[in-house]
Write an enzyme that holds these catalytic residues in place. Structure first.
Site, short mmCIF file in Angstrom:
data_model
loop_
_atom_site.label_atom_id
_atom_site.label_comp_id
_atom_site.label_asym_id
_atom_site.label_seq_id
_atom_site.Cartn_x
_atom_site.Cartn_y
_atom_site.Cartn_z
N THR A 45 0.73 -1.43 -0.75
CA THR A 45 -0.01 -0.16 -0.32
C THR A 45 0.72 1.55 0.17
O THR A 45 0.26 2.30 -0.55
CB THR A 45 -0.65 0.22 1.22
OG1 THR A 45 0.12 -0.28 2.42
CG2 THR A 45 -1.88 -1.34 1.30
N ARG A 49 9.39 0.13 -2.43
CA ARG A 49 10.42 0.70 -2.31
C ARG A 49 11.76 -0.23 -1.83
O ARG A 49 11.76 -1.09 -2.47
CB ARG A 49 10.66 0.88 -0.54
CG ARG A 49 8.99 2.05 -0.61
CD ARG A 49 9.17 2.93 1.18
NE ARG A 49 7.71 3.81 1.02
CZ ARG A 49 7.30 3.55 2.88
NH1 ARG A 49 8.55 3.81 3.78
NH2 ARG A 49 6.47 4.15 3.06
N SER A 148 9.04 7.58 0.85
CA SER A 148 8.76 8.48 2.57
C SER A 148 9.94 8.51 3.47
O SER A 148 10.32 9.74 2.89
CB SER A 148 7.69 7.55 3.13
OG SER A 148 7.10 7.98 4.59
N ARG A 311 3.26 13.04 7.22
CA ARG A 311 3.90 12.67 8.33
C ARG A 311 3.99 13.54 8.82
O ARG A 311 4.08 15.02 8.03
CB ARG A 311 5.00 11.48 8.52
CG ARG A 311 4.34 10.60 7.83
CD ARG A 311 5.10 9.58 8.68
NE ARG A 311 5.46 8.06 7.69
CZ ARG A 311 5.40 6.72 8.66
NH1 ARG A 311 5.90 6.47 9.95
NH2 ARG A 311 5.02 6.16 8.06
N SER A 395 1.58 6.27 13.70
CA SER A 395 2.93 5.95 13.00
C SER A 395 2.90 7.89 12.55
O SER A 395 3.38 8.29 11.26
CB SER A 395 3.43 5.82 12.01
OG SER A 395 2.46 5.44 10.90
#
Length: 555
Positions: A45, A49, A148, A311, A395
């Site tokens: 999802t 990476r 990310s 984030r 997270s």
């Protein structure tokens, strides 16, 4: 517990920085072999990476994935534009070039940034939803090229379908299988034009991502109250994609904010090392956030984003860097008490491993709690249709509805969570840190931790496919067990592990998707010693489970 590196929280020695030339060279020269597990496309999802240096994120991966997405769009009848953005990792720009070569060859209409700049994940989600609003055909989707907050040598590639959020497994499995098939067939069937031709293609269009997103922010956060209060704000983009966005936000809304650094460097040499000595743009880590934490007394409120800005990390004055769980609880309490146009039945979305403080807050404000497995994809439908006012993960990833009660983004948005901290400070005249301290006086003080324990692939499979009866516990740290779950109560989906709850404590255990470990999340509302007892009993119960399975296999 993992041992903390002596380098943690300190500037990184120049000798230990990644060699960018070697990284970029490896992207083109190393050819992945799909017969080797670590070199295959693994499209979860959060997308695929890897690193070019380990032959897990290379040109052939990106060409194959892009062709697989072009195939998927065709099969699904997705004919609108594909919005594409990149973060500041070194591998992101070459991956963008590879993707454009394939999309142009397939006649996919692609929207790239007007200034060849960087584009945060939430901006792509916002662009997809804005384009698709009031449309039922020719829908848009998107790609974000980002790993990310992962280290500088990593690359990532993720796909967001027309609902604007992370793709679910029904899509990712199709893309992954097709991409690996292309690599196995030595790239036969992958359509491609030169990068120069891709840029000149009539289907490749420039798009202003910044203005529509920035102009729309007042629809989700009260920018007026932030400006009028004069609250001083410190912002650290951590050298990530949000670096192009904060100055336009400050200029548009006239808020009293300072960007503490606008530096972009693919080695991320300006970062302080994370807990293990690695560079990681993790805005929830006190080690990675040492620069901004060191400035906590300079601003009323400060915050940072990770590299793709999905984030948030909140630095709340004397309270320092807030634990993500603590800020989620404060954000939920504030939003549901200050968004009068939200539907009275809109619920609170949390994951099974997030703090039970959220449960207590939801009960106090009279809102339905929707507890789902780990992964932001589980919040997409609720945010999209307005049945969830807020969805958040421990997270430090969350999103929430517009002030009018409609969808803002269906992916995590670290920009609005940072601005919300400023709104809370401006309107309530106290920081989120102070609000959380007050909350603990009313609702109790939770002690929360996550630890990793070793598990081989067979043991991880056992944990992932457990049934509640197998655990066989009746007490947890001296309290009767109230529930043993292997499916999330909010939507009935498999947790991929288990969660055991008692009155004043709980633990959840689930295997890591990438390492030979399993994670134990645990929380006590009694004491640190009670938390330790929960962790010990959890590990003992799971070790006994593994031993039983080994015995059975040996027999």
């Amino acid at each position: 517990m993992p041992s903390i590196s002596p380098f943690a929280g300190k500037p990184v020695d120049p000798d230990r920085l990644v060699n960018i030339d070697a990284l970029l060279d490896a992207y083109y020269t190393r050819k992945p072999d799909p017969a080797i597990a670590t070199q295959r496309v693994a499209f979860g999802t959060s997308g695929h990476r890897g690193s070019s240096l380990t032959t897990s994120f290379n040109e052939n991966h990106i060409l194959s994935i892009s062709q697989a997405i072009a195939d998927y769009r065709k099969g699904a009848g997705i004919t609108g534009p594909l919005f594409i953005g990149i973060d500041t990792h070194a591998l992101s720009r070459p991956a963008l070039k590879s993707a454009l070569e394939v999309f142009a060859a397939n006649g996919v209409e692609v929207r790239i940034d007007a200034q060849d700049g960087y584009t945060p994940t939430p901006v792509i989600s916002h662009a997809i939803l804005t384009y698709n609003r009031d449309r039922s055909s020719d829908l848009a989707d998107g790609v974000v090229i980002t790993p990310s907050h992962n280290p500088p040598e990593d690359g990532g590639y993720k796909y967001n379908p027309p609902h604007g959020g992370p793709a679910d497994t029904d899509i990712t499995k199709v893309v992954e299988t097709a991409a690996n098939d292309y690599m196995a067939k030595k790239m036969e069937g992958v359509k491609r034009v030169s990068f120069e031709d891709a840029l000149k293609a009539p289907t490749t269009k420039r798009h202003d991502y910044i203005t529509p997103y920035v102009d729309d922010l007042a629809a989700v956060v009260d920018m007026d109250v932030i400006r009028e209060s004069g609250v001083s704000i410190g912002i650290d983009p951590l050298g990530g994609a949000a670096v192009d966005y904060w100055q336009p936000i400050i200029d548009k809304y006239g808020i009293n904010a300072t960007i503490v650094s606008k530096e972009v460097d693919p080695t991320f040499r300006f970062m302080t090392a994370d807990w293990d000595g690695q560079i990681r743009m993790d805005c929830s880590s006190p080690y990675a956030m040492a620069r901004l934490v060191g400035m906590k007394d300079k601003f009323d409120i400060a915050f940072a984003n990770d590299t793709d800005a999905d984030r948030h990390g909140i630095v709340s004055g004397k309270y320092g860097l807030m634990n993500p769980n603590h800020y989620l609880a404060v954000a939920i309490e504030y939003l549901f008490n200050n968004r009068e146009n939200w539907n009275a039945s809109a619920g609170v979305g949390k994951t099974v491993v997030s703090s039970s403080m959220i449960d207590r807050v939801a009960k106090e404000i009279g809102r339905k709690l929707v507890e789902v497995p780990v992964g932001f994809k589980w919040f997409v439908d609720g945010l999209y249709n307005g049945t969830l006012g807020f969805g958040g993960e421990e997270s430090a990833g969350a999103s929430f509805l517009r002030r009018a009660g409609t969808v803002w983004s269906t992916d995590k948005d670290g920009i609005i969570l940072g601005l919300l901290a400023a709104e809370i400070t401006a309107r309530t005249k106290r920081t989120p840190g102070a609000a959380y301290e007050d909350m603990t006086r009313r609702l109790g003080t939770p002690y929360y931790a996550r630890i990793d324990a070793p598990a081989d692939p067979e043991q991880k499979a056992i944990l992932k496919n457990l049934s509640p009866e197998q655990i066989g516990m009746t007490e947890l740290a001296g309290e009767p067990i109230l529930s043993t779950l292997t499916n999330a109560p909010g939507n009935g989906a498999a947790i991929g592990g288990l969660k055991v709850s008692a009155k004043d404590g709980w633990f959840a255990a689930r295997p890591s998707g990438t390492e030979n470990v399993y994670k134990i999340y645990a929380e006590s509302f009694k004491s640190a010693a009670h938390l330790k007892a929960i962790q010990t009993e959890a590990q003992d119960a799971i070790s006994a489970l593994f031993a039983k399975a080994a015995q059975k296999n040996a027999g």
